[in-house]
Write an enzyme that holds these catalytic residues in place. Structure first.
Site, PDB file in Angstrom:
ATOM      1  N   ILE A  14       0.831  -1.200   0.000  1.00 22.08           N
ATOM      2  CA  ILE A  14       0.000   0.000   0.000  1.00 22.08           C
ATOM      3  C   ILE A  14       0.866   1.250   0.000  1.00 22.08           C
ATOM      4  CG2 ILE A  14      -1.667   1.337   1.344  1.00 22.08           C
ATOM      5  CD1 ILE A  14      -2.828  -1.310   2.332  1.00 22.08           C
ATOM      6  N   TYR A 157      -0.848  -8.329  16.890  1.00 24.43           N
ATOM      7  CA  TYR A 157      -0.990  -7.337  15.818  1.00 24.43           C
ATOM      8  C   TYR A 157      -2.220  -6.459  16.078  1.00 24.43           C
ATOM      9  CZ  TYR A 157      -1.930  -5.387  11.200  1.00 24.43           C
ATOM     10  OH  TYR A 157      -2.187  -4.523  10.155  1.00 24.43           O
ATOM     11  N   LYS A 161      -2.459  -2.255  16.736  1.00 24.35           N
ATOM     12  CA  LYS A 161      -3.304  -1.356  15.950  1.00 24.35           C
ATOM     13  C   LYS A 161      -4.316  -0.629  16.826  1.00 24.35           C
ATOM     14  CE  LYS A 161      -2.430  -1.124  12.198  1.00 24.35           C
ATOM     15  NZ  LYS A 161      -1.294  -0.441  11.521  1.00 24.35           N
TER      16      LYS A 161
END
Length: 269
Positions: A14, A157, A161
């Site tokens: 990305i 993870y 976040k």
């Protein structure tokens, strides 16, 4: 004056697609990447006088070096995209004593925001934090998670976040009278190298990812926010839709505790 955009993790996935789109929009792009070879290839593919800053965002010393390089390279900083992220398969502790996913996904953007803050205020920077919808599965406990004592390849993870996302409203409040805006966006389920690993789980992920969207599709909502001139700040988007944070991310006392922890661990207190 030429507009400048910084994209962390801009050498693949990305981030690389975001860098390319911003270059098409006329920005001079500075990419931050860990791998100098891949980073140079990504920089060379961009038009104009694109710049590469090599840094390991998992190490605080390297983040500080990167900040110095960015200040030298960017007399004005119009857009800052925090895109870099890792999803490790096993617990790894950095030289700073932090679990690597926490170091890269949570503490690095926090530290960069502080180290670049004067330039952000001078420039009226648009800051975009690339997030993940998986944050809703996270658990934020300052005394437990940052060192990975209970590491789990999926939940850790999500923890990182969540912690990172909870900082966005606090930065928005900190900068509300400075002309600096910050929003977060989950770009969708995108086919990237994130979470790549060996073993049975890696084979399953590789097969499933073939059905996911392309990095170019993931870049679109990120770039939309980077170019947003509405003045909005502190928002969270699921792709293009502004969405209220889930209850797990709306604990104000916990957010302040996470801020204090990040400030102490990055020595920005």
């Amino acid at each position: 004056m030429t507009r400048t955009a910084v994209v962390t993790g801009g050498s693949r996935g990305i981030g690389q697609a975001v860098a390319a789109r911003l270059a098409e929009e006329g920005y001079r792009v500075v990419i931050v990447a860990r791998d100098p070879v891949r980073g140079e290839a990504a920089r060379a593919a961009l038009p104009g006088d694109a710049v590469l800053v090599v840094a390991d965002l998992g190490e605080a010393a390297s983040v500080r070096e990167a900040a110095r390089a960015l200040l030298d390279a960017c007399p004005r900083l119009d857009v800052l995209v925090h895109n870099a992220g890792v999803w490790p398969a096993r617990r790894e502790i950095t030289a700073d004593g932090i679990e690597r996913a926490f170091a890269v996904n949570h503490f690095a953007p926090f530290l960069l925001n502080h180290l670049l803050e004067d330039r952000l205020r001078e420039s009226g920077t648009r800051v975009v934090q690339v997030s993940a919808g998986l944050y809703v599965k996270g658990r934020a406990e300052p005394g437990r998670t940052a060192t990975g004592l209970d590491f789990h390849p999926i939940r850790t993870y999500a923890d990182t976040k969540l912690c990172n996302l909870m900082m966005v409203p606090l930065f928005a409040r900190r900068w509300q009278d400075a002309g600096v805006t910050i929003d977060a966006v989950h770009p969708g389920v995108i086919r990237t190298d994130l979470g790549a690993r060996g073993g049975p789980l890696g084979l399953v992920l590789k097969a499933v990812k073939r059905t996911w969207d392309t990095p170019e599709a993931g870049a679109r909502p990120v770039v939309r926010l980077a170019l947003d001139a509405s003045g909005g700040t502190g928002r969270y988007f699921e792709i293009d839709e502004e969405t209220p944070l889930a209850p797990v991310a709306r604990d104000a006392a916990l957010a302040e505790a996470l801020w204090s922890q990040a400030a102490a661990l990055t020595r920005t207190a």
